[in-house]
Write a protein that holds these residues in place. Structure first.
Motif, PDB file in Angstrom:
ATOM      1  N   VAL A   1      83.829  21.516  59.137  1.00  0.00           N
ATOM      2  CA  VAL A   1      83.064  22.131  58.053  1.00  0.00           C
ATOM      3  C   VAL A   1      82.199  21.113  57.321  1.00  0.00           C
ATOM      4  N   GLU A   2      81.201  21.632  56.648  1.00  0.00           N
ATOM      5  CA  GLU A   2      80.420  20.815  55.724  1.00  0.00           C
ATOM      6  C   GLU A   2      81.167  20.774  54.382  1.00  0.00           C
ATOM      7  N   PRO A   3      80.876  19.781  53.551  1.00  0.00           N
ATOM      8  CA  PRO A   3      81.672  19.600  52.337  1.00  0.00           C
ATOM      9  C   PRO A   3      81.567  20.758  51.345  1.00  0.00           C
ATOM     10  N   GLY A   4      80.461  21.513  51.393  1.00  0.00           N
ATOM     11  CA  GLY A   4      80.279  22.564  50.394  1.00  0.00           C
ATOM     12  C   GLY A   4      80.951  23.877  50.751  1.00  0.00           C
ATOM     13  N   VAL A   5      81.703  23.917  51.849  1.00  0.00           N
ATOM     14  CA  VAL A   5      82.366  25.166  52.226  1.00  0.00           C
ATOM     15  C   VAL A   5      83.478  25.480  51.221  1.00  0.00           C
ATOM     16  N   VAL A   6      83.452  26.683  50.686  1.00  0.00           N
ATOM     17  CA  VAL A   6      84.460  27.066  49.704  1.00  0.00           C
ATOM     18  C   VAL A   6      85.805  27.255  50.414  1.00  0.00           C
TER      19      VAL A   6
ATOM     20  N   GLY B   1      89.016  30.017  45.218  1.00  0.00           N
ATOM     21  CA  GLY B   1      87.835  30.874  45.285  1.00  0.00           C
ATOM     22  C   GLY B   1      86.581  30.110  44.897  1.00  0.00           C
ATOM     23  N   ALA B   2      86.751  28.943  44.294  1.00  0.00           N
ATOM     24  CA  ALA B   2      85.600  28.175  43.831  1.00  0.00           C
ATOM     25  C   ALA B   2      85.490  26.825  44.522  1.00  0.00           C
ATOM     26  N   CYS B   3      86.614  26.119  44.601  1.00  0.00           N
ATOM     27  CA  CYS B   3      86.540  24.713  45.019  1.00  0.00           C
ATOM     28  C   CYS B   3      86.214  24.610  46.499  1.00  0.00           C
ATOM     29  N   THR B   4      85.707  23.470  46.883  1.00  0.00           N
ATOM     30  CA  THR B   4      85.206  23.290  48.239  1.00  0.00           C
ATOM     31  C   THR B   4      86.079  22.300  49.007  1.00  0.00           C
ATOM     32  N   ILE B   5      85.934  22.323  50.321  1.00  0.00           N
ATOM     33  CA  ILE B   5      86.704  21.391  51.135  1.00  0.00           C
ATOM     34  C   ILE B   5      86.297  19.952  50.794  1.00  0.00           C
TER      35      ILE B   5
ATOM     36  N   THR C   1      96.133  18.350  51.013  1.00  0.00           N
ATOM     37  CA  THR C   1      94.910  18.193  51.797  1.00  0.00           C
ATOM     38  C   THR C   1      94.996  17.084  52.844  1.00  0.00           C
ATOM     39  N   VAL C   2      95.496  15.919  52.432  1.00  0.00           N
ATOM     40  CA  VAL C   2      95.483  14.780  53.366  1.00  0.00           C
ATOM     41  C   VAL C   2      96.304  15.071  54.621  1.00  0.00           C
ATOM     42  N   ASN C   3      97.291  15.922  54.512  1.00  0.00           N
ATOM     43  CA  ASN C   3      98.091  16.271  55.680  1.00  0.00           C
ATOM     44  C   ASN C   3      97.354  17.229  56.620  1.00  0.00           C
ATOM     45  N   HIS C   4      96.208  17.700  56.197  1.00  0.00           N
ATOM     46  CA  HIS C   4      95.491  18.682  57.004  1.00  0.00           C
ATOM     47  C   HIS C   4      94.084  18.244  57.382  1.00  0.00           C
ATOM     48  N   VAL C   5      93.758  16.998  57.083  1.00  0.00           N
ATOM     49  CA  VAL C   5      92.436  16.497  57.447  1.00  0.00           C
ATOM     50  C   VAL C   5      92.608  15.460  58.550  1.00  0.00           C
ATOM     51  N   THR C   6      91.908  15.642  59.669  1.00  0.00           N
ATOM     52  CA  THR C   6      92.075  14.685  60.771  1.00  0.00           C
ATOM     53  C   THR C   6      90.843  13.821  61.007  1.00  0.00           C
TER      54      THR C   6
ATOM     55  N   TRP D   1      86.858  17.407  59.508  1.00  0.00           N
ATOM     56  CA  TRP D   1      87.669  18.050  60.546  1.00  0.00           C
ATOM     57  C   TRP D   1      89.017  18.405  59.917  1.00  0.00           C
ATOM     58  N   VAL D   2      89.373  19.659  59.936  1.00  0.00           N
ATOM     59  CA  VAL D   2      90.650  20.041  59.338  1.00  0.00           C
ATOM     60  C   VAL D   2      91.540  20.738  60.360  1.00  0.00           C
ATOM     61  N   LYS D   3      92.832  20.623  60.122  1.00  0.00           N
ATOM     62  CA  LYS D   3      93.791  21.365  60.944  1.00  0.00           C
ATOM     63  C   LYS D   3      93.785  22.818  60.503  1.00  0.00           C
ATOM     64  N   ILE D   4      93.978  23.687  61.467  1.00  0.00           N
ATOM     65  CA  ILE D   4      94.202  25.073  61.101  1.00  0.00           C
ATOM     66  C   ILE D   4      95.562  25.472  61.649  1.00  0.00           C
ATOM     67  N   GLN D   5      96.152  26.473  61.077  1.00  0.00           N
ATOM     68  CA  GLN D   5      97.546  26.774  61.389  1.00  0.00           C
ATOM     69  C   GLN D   5      97.677  28.280  61.614  1.00  0.00           C
ATOM     70  N   PRO D   6      98.542  28.692  62.561  1.00  0.00           N
ATOM     71  CA  PRO D   6      98.690  30.131  62.769  1.00  0.00           C
ATOM     72  C   PRO D   6      99.217  30.821  61.517  1.00  0.00           C
ATOM     73  N   LEU D   7      98.707  31.987  61.240  1.00  0.00           N
ATOM     74  CA  LEU D   7      99.172  32.743  60.069  1.00  0.00           C
ATOM     75  C   LEU D   7     100.637  33.126  60.260  1.00  0.00           C
TER      76      LEU D   7
END
Ligand code: FAD
Ligand code: SF4
Ligand code: SF4
Lengths: 452, 492, 420
Positions: free
Chosen positions: B111-116, B139-143, B162-167, B212-218
């Motif tokens: 993602v780009e940094p401005g993605v909510v 709802g407001a803050c960005t990645i 956050t740090v645990n989910h950014v690669t 680059w972020v990790k995504i996780q199954p719902l």
């Protein structure tokens, strides 16, 4: 220009004492905003323009600074940001602090009439010159229908003249509506069918009555079929919505008073409105009449009786219509319904009661289409940008017909879709309901086929 | 910055981003003086770049001109992180809000940094995934801002912040270079973990232009319980009891009486107005398990003094409870015109005594302090209510804030759990770090930002940057911490 | 003070030849061994070494000493063996503070007594120390599910060549005050400072454990099943793909070539459901579930496989999940492989003679999103190999960081990436 000092309330107050805010701005409402930013991602003008000044938080901040005398109300930049707002109130829905953005915006606009030429012209002609005057409206309506009968829209499209004429795009791409010669006024009373469940007044409105006369008829029919006596006051009424949203406070106040009077003394259970902008305005008469001590209280009481048509019908419990309309329909939330009146589910429920109708959701159905009262006339570029993404989402949704609940939105989206070469008619929720209840006339071909 | 310098700078910036997206109009730049904290300061110039390459060029231009740069994303910072105390250029990411890639096969999104934050999870949902860290401001803050502050949220208790989910990150550095560190793969095998180091550096090391972020199954189902307690002490003891019971809840949030009143006024979430404190608990997993855990947790709650345990019966009720919780800060607007949020952390077991002490401060000073916080992590958010239009109140509230943070530090905790040090707590950082600790951090900062231009005036105490940068606005004399403590005993 | 005098002033003492041997790194031997008593002592010792300046190699349990390039210089061995205390442990907070020389097994035992654990299982926990685990970023088989060392360290105290002992983080589970220097030191191979104390967060031990051994026809099918599990809810605690010989090393014989070994942990219901799901995925991939019975040493042997004692060469590829196939694609027939598909990690034991060519091939296959390193090799082989591969894009910053914290380059000189 000289540089302004940093505004730091807390420290400034210690230094200079509490500033006295400008009259006409309710500082308590302004200070409800804690500048958390939760509204920003929901604001269409921020998404289009990317400047904080065009975000709800930025606008609240500017109004606060203006109220405290840190910037001038008539500063052109203040005006630009304040009038660039759609006043769609999506920010209100998003705001956990309960900021009454619409009210604050109306106060601010009332203190700074726009300087821009186009804006002034629209106001002079439309808001003050036309809408409040029944006779002038009728003449305009006559011209409009005559022009359509003479196939003027086609001419405009072919010649490309719509691109240069004022209002050209609306004239060239009119919605499916009353192209037929003017029909008789709705009777003063349409009696309830079956067991009588309520007695309601129906606002037929200004633009609504001229351009969407049939929608009014179908609304009355739907009400009657559901056991309501439908009373239509004699006078032709403009509720003052466009004027009030545009900050024309005096015109708005006068029209509000007239509208209230017309419905008073008729022993009504509710005043039903099928135009979202009018409904939301009429639900806030208390605010409109805030300078009129005598009427303020009455305004609040009146507002409590005002209901959007689908809101009222769903609350009452809809009787299922007999006629099938086999169509895939997407509903577009008018801002003044979803954000202004928090009516979100009811129009959808009213649609799904129609046998055969499949309701699909489009992306961002609760985002402003850019119509925004007179905004599409005063700020065409921004309005177009909002419309473009709306049209895109509609196409993606695969809907055959779009239902909405406000004349402005219907005009705007219709125009957008036609220009994009899409044959997707835009109609009112009450149109579909009316046709399902047996009304005949003015249905677009695709609806007619679906009813067969 | 004098007018001529500013014009020159503006000209160069406009050549990169276009006239619309770089401006120095004194009226317009006023709208970039604030974030969600009470701090304010005016920038000289605002830039709204559209691409990473533009960000890099903007940074280079500023660095060459020795002009301070402050990254500002959604400006929901509660620590004044985006407030340009040393003026200069503010860079915002309103135009860099694209989700560049959803790579479910590799469990990544780019993602780009401005993605909510919330819009990322919404975009992932149809794929069956989500992005875990969920700050209440999601709802407001960005990645980008989340990377800046290493944001947490209610559901980071079990799954990490956050740090645990950014690669991986793409960074615009003060040198004007654009550098990728880390990336799509998990973890780094060679070289220092610059990704981990950067997350939480609050814009002082550079600017993240791609993430680059990790995504996780719902999780298949989530169950939310609300346990009602007579007072905060019983509720906070219950937190330890739950943790000890061996159940791993996905979230444990606490709200005290005042907060409940504010939340209910704002959103009718369904919290009982007469409760002394409420715990909001969530377990997730497969249906059979969630059922079992829910029951076990309800039992522990009752045994630990809950007068009532209610399970959200459907998704609507669950959403309402969470909406209430997540809207809590903003809802304080209903109780008081202004409030000041702290973000202290204490070991879970120190919750009862810390809360009691905060209560005592409130009683002594006469300022109402409410508490709504991530109890599972021991991450307190005392909110001091005040009226900024009453002379003297703001200063008094700042002193109360200092005192509360000192309390947390003394209990073995930290002065910020997720909001960051920013501008606001840079003196308080001394409560937990010695000069030696800070000196090492400062050296590292220097590696990234030799001329002190990246978000100067933040994170480090009493810092003054030399060079041509204008000094701090007169309103912002550094706030000295009430009691400067030396390192060791405090830290451990 | 002259150099000799300074060296004489170093803590520790000159050592005999026998004493030297255990501290051999590749083919170098130290002349002194320093065994600081605690963090402060380590800082003081380091300061003296820096004044000399004398090259220091830090020793924990020595289980990862074959990782990295051969040191350029080596005079002092700094062993953390005396720094082995559990300093603080509050079970109700799920946090602890330990000295870096503490052996992992000792820590786990202390935690176990309270029904808790640190879900990190680097090779040889009986010898590996906490500090070594951090420095080498040594992770076990649970990395896909539980994350790596960086996800469990909440605070750190580091002794620097400047003689300062500086901390970062703290002892609470959530903390964003100051820079996250834990991340910097984890995986830095002791090139930036001596990790002296570490604060961990820990977790409650899982209720139950279960294993599943499955046989698949191709490595691709085994890998795909492993990654498919990771992409779903209920991911296993460990998923390992082993070839026949690796399986044998772990104490099992089989007449099939590729094995997928799965470990499940958690609440009973969860484990049951996860096992069912895995079984159906394995069958869908054309595999056969061979049972849930493994020799007691199976998982331990699997854990230790990638850090063998002796002169074996281990090459490790870390790649995005979708690139694992490409890695397998270039491996020679009958390679000895153990892969963790869910973590994008493949370990290969290669014959010394082919090490260089295999390394090259893997690097090409791994692409620019992957990294391939030599995880273990004897000194003679290492000389022929580019152990770390090309420096990553952020390398100039890394070198500057090294310069900032260890200006005289006394710490593990030359062992790390790009000659750091
Ligand atoms: C109502 C409310 C509730 C909140 N709840 C939580 C919560 O539960 N948990 C939590 O952690 N926080 C919470 N916050 C605080 C805030 O939302 C977080 O700090 C968030 O991470 C900030 O994101 P942002 O996009 O607003 O960043 P900003 O506020 O714009 O910036 C934050 C910091 O990051 C830096 N930064 C911004 N973008 C970048 C970039 N691209 N590269 C480098 N640095 C950058 C800035 O300079 C600044 O220092 C809350 C705030 C509010 C108002
Ligand atoms: S209007 Fe509401 S949502 Fe927007 S910044 Fe203000 S308080 Fe926040
Ligand atoms: S009313 Fe609409 S356009 Fe105006 S600030 Fe609010 S969300 Fe934006």
């Amino acid at each position: 220009m000289t540089e302004l000092a940093t505004l730091d309330f807390k420290r400034q107050i210690d230094r200079d004492g509490v500033p006295s805010p400008a009259a006409g701005i309710d500082m308590d409402l302004v200070r409800d905003c804690i500048h958390c930013g939760l509204c920003l991602p929901k604001c269409p003008t921020f998404r289009i323009l990317h400047h904080e000044g065009d975000s709800p938080r930025g606008r609240m901040w500017q109004i606060k600074e203006a109220a405290l005398g840190l910037v001038a109300f008539d500063d052109p930049r203040f005006q630009a940001h304040v009038y660039q707002c759609f006043n769609c109130r999506a920010c209100e829905t998003a705001c956990p602090s309960g900021v009454q953005f619409g009210s604050v915006m109306e106060m601010a606009r009332a203190l700074t009439p726009p300087q821009n030429r186009r804006d002034r012209m629209v106001r002079a002609i439309l808001l003050n010159g036309l809408l409040p005057h029944p006779r002038r409206l009728r003449v305009t309506g006559w011209f409009y229908r005559a022009a359509r009968a003479a196939r003027l829209p086609g001419l405009l499209r072919r010649t490309g003249a719509w691109k240069v004429l004022p209002l050209g795009k609306f004239a060239a791409f009119p919605p499916v509506g009353d192209s037929a010669p003017r029909q008789p006024r709705l009777p003063a009373l349409t009696p309830a069918e079956g067991t009588r469940r309520a007695r309601v007044g129906l606002l037929t409105g200004c633009i609504q009555d001229e351009m969407f006369h049939g929608t009014n008829r179908r609304t009355a029919l739907a009400l009657a079929r559901n056991g309501c006596d439908v009373v239509v006051p004699d006078a032709r009424l403009c509720c003052g919505a466009l004027a009030s949203h545009a900050g024309e406070a005096q015109t708005a106040e006068r029209l509000a008073a007239r509208t209230m009077d017309a419905f008073t003394g008729l022993q009504l259970d509710a005043v039903v409105v099928n135009a979202a902008g009018c409904g939301s305005n009429m639900k806030e008469y208390e605010l409109q009449l805030r300078n009129d001590a005598q009427r303020r209280e009455a305004g609040a009481a009146f507002s409590r009786t005002v209901k959007d048509a689908s809101e009222f019908l769903v609350e009452l419990g809809l009787r299922p219509p007999a006629r099938r309309i086999t169509l895939r329909v997407a509903y577009q939330d008018p801002c003044h319904l979803v954000h202004g009146q928090k009516v979100h589910q009811q129009p959808r429920q009213a649609l799904t009661i129609i046998p055969g109708l499949e309701l699909v959701e489009m992306k961002e159905s609760d985002w402003c289409c850019g119509s925004a009262g007179v905004y599409n006339l005063t700020h065409p570029e921004i309005s177009e940008a909002a419309l473009a993404s709306k049209v895109g989402h509609i196409i993606d949704s695969g809907a055959q017909v779009i239902a909405s609940a406000n004349p402005g939105c219907i005009l705007q989206i219709s125009m957008g879709l036609q220009r994009a070469g899409r044959d997707i008619p835009v109609v009112h929720v009450m149109d579909l309901l009316g046709w399902a209840y047996g009304d005949e006339g003015q249905e677009p071909p695709i609806v007619r086929r679906a009813m067969a | 910055m004098d007018a001529a310098t500013r014009e020159r700078l503006l000209g160069r910036l406009r050549a990169v981003v276009g006239d619309r997206y770089a401006f120095a109009d004194p009226y317009e730049v006023r709208l970039y003086q604030y974030d969600a904290s009470p701090e304010t300061a005016l920038p000289d110039v605002v830039v709204i770049p559209g691409t990473a390459a533009e960000v890099a060029q903007v940074v280079k231009i500023c660095a060459d001109a020795e002009v301070p740069i402050t990254a500002r994303s959604a400006a929901s910072s509660l620590a004044g992180g985006t407030v340009p105390v040393q003026r200069g250029v503010v860079i915002t990411f309103a135009r860099m809000d694209r989700i560049l890639e959803i790579d479910a096969d590799n469990l990544r999104a780019v993602v780009e940094p401005g993605v909510v934050n919330l819009s990322l999870s919404q975009a992932l949902r149809p794929h069956g995934y989500y992005y875990v860290p969920d700050p209440s401001s999601q709802g407001a803050c960005t990645i980008g801002g989340n990377v800046g502050t290493n944001a947490g949220g209610p559901h980071t208790l079990l799954y990490g912040v956050t740090v645990n989910h950014v690669t991986g990150l793409e960074l615009a550095l003060a040198s004007g270079e654009l550098v990728q560190v880390g990336g799509r793969k998990a973890g780094s095998a060679s070289g220092y973990d610059l990704t981990g180091l950067f997350v939480g550096s609050e814009g002082t090391m550079g600017i993240a232009t791609k993430i680059w972020v990790k995504i996780q199954p719902l999780p298949p189902v989530q169950k939310t319980l609300m346990a009602v307690y007579p007072d905060v002490e019983t509720a906070s003891n219950a937190v330890s009891a739950i943790v000890r019971s061996g159940i791993l809840p996905a979230a444990i949030e606490m709200m005290d009486k005042l907060s409940i009143q504010a939340i209910e006024a704002a959103s009718h979430a369904g919290y009982p107005l007469d409760a002394g404190a409420v715990l909001l608990l969530e377990v997730d997993g497969i249906p059979e398990l969630v059922e079992e855990l829910g029951e076990r947790m309800a039992k522990v709650c009752r045994e630990s003094g809950a007068s009532e345990v209610r399970v959200a019966k459907d998704e609507a009720e669950r959403q309402a409870l969470w909406k209430g919780r997540k809207g809590a800060f903003s809802a304080m607007g209903r109780l008081s015109p202004d409030f000041y949020v702290m973000d202290g952390v204490v070991p879970r077991t120190k919750l009862p005594e810390t809360l009691a002490k905060i209560d005592a401060i409130s009683a002594r000073t006469g300022y109402k302090i409410c508490n709504v916080f991530h109890a599972g992590d021991g991450n307190l958010h005392p909110l001091v209510l005040f009226d900024a239009f009453k002379p003297g109140q703001y200063e008094a509230v700042l002193r109360i804030g200092d005192e509360i943070l000192k309390l947390c530090a003394d209990a073995g905790g930290s002065v910020t759990g997720e909001h960051g040090i920013g501008l606001e707590k840079r003196e308080n950082i001394r409560y937990i770090f010695s000069d030696d600790d800070l000196e090492v951090m400062d050296r590292i900062r220097h590696v990234f930002d030799p001329h002190g231009l990246m978000n100067p005036g933040k994170v480090f105490p009493g810092e003054v940057v030399e060079g041509s940068a204008p000094s701090r606005a007169p309103d912002h004399a550094p706030r000295r911490a009430a009691n400067v403590a030396g390192g060791d005993e405090i830290w451990v | 003070m002259g150099l000799n005098a300074r060296v004489a002033a170093l803590p520790g003492h000159e050592i005999t030849v026998e004493e030297q041997q255990p501290f051999r790194v590749d083919d170098l031997l130290p002349s002194r061994v320093v065994r600081p008593a605690d963090a402060q002592d380590a800082a003081r010792g380091l300061r003296l070494c820096d004044l000399a300046p004398t090259a220091v190699v830090i020793w924990g349990g020595g289980t990862q000493m074959r990782l990295g390039a051969a040191p350029r210089r080596y005079e002092v061995a700094l062993s953390t063996e005396r720094m082995s205390r559990l300093l603080e442990y509050e079970p109700a907070d799920l946090t602890c503070r330990v000295e870096a020389g503490m052996r992992l097994r000792d820590l786990q035992e202390a935690l176990l007594a309270q029904g808790q654990r640190l879900p990190l299982e680097p090779p040889h926990p009986d010898r590996a120390t906490v500090g070594g685990m951090l420095a080498a970023n040594a992770n076990g088989l649970g990395r896909a599910r539980y994350g790596t060392v960086r996800d469990w360290v909440i605070g750190i105290a580091v002794a620097y060549p400047s003689g300062k002992l500086a901390r970062a983080g703290g002892k609470v589970v959530k903390n964003v005050a100051g820079y996250d220097l834990m991340k910097l030191h984890i995986g830095a191979l002791g090139t930036l400072g001596v990790i002296a104390e570490v604060n961990f967060k820990v977790q409650t031990r899982p209720q139950v454990e279960a294993t599943l051994i499955a046989h698949l026809d191709t490595p691709a099918a085994a890998v795909d099943t492993g990654t498919a599990l990771a992409r779903q809810y209920l991911a296993p605690a460990a998923a390992v793909v082993l070839d026949q010989s690796a399986l044998k090393d772990c104490g099992m014989t089989a007449d099939w070539r590729w094995t997928l070994a799965l470990k499940f942990e958690g609440y009973a219901r969860e484990v049951e459901a996860a096992r069912d799901k895995a079984t159906s995925l394995i069958r869908a991939a054309g595999g056969r579930v061979e049972g849930d019975d493994v020799p007691s040493r199976f998982w331990h042997a699997a854990r230790d496989w990638s850090a063998p004692d002796g002169d074996l060469v281990v090459v490790r590829a870390i790649v995005p999940l979708t690139a694992i196939h490409a890695i397998f694609g270039v491996l020679p027939e009958d390679s000895q492989v153990m892969a963790q598909p869910a973590a994008g990690l493949v370990d290969v034991r290669v014959p010394a003679a082919f090490a260089a060519s295999i390394l090259r091939r893997l690097r090409t296959a791994g692409g620019d999103q992957g990294q391939v390193i030599v995880a273990a090799a004897p000194a003679a082989v290492k000389k022929e190999l580019d152990v770390w591969g090309p420096p990553p894009p952020g390398f100039p910053i890394m070198r500057a960081l090294k310069q900032a914290l260890d200006p005289n380059g006394i710490l593990n000189p030359g062992r790390f990436v790009g000659g750091i």
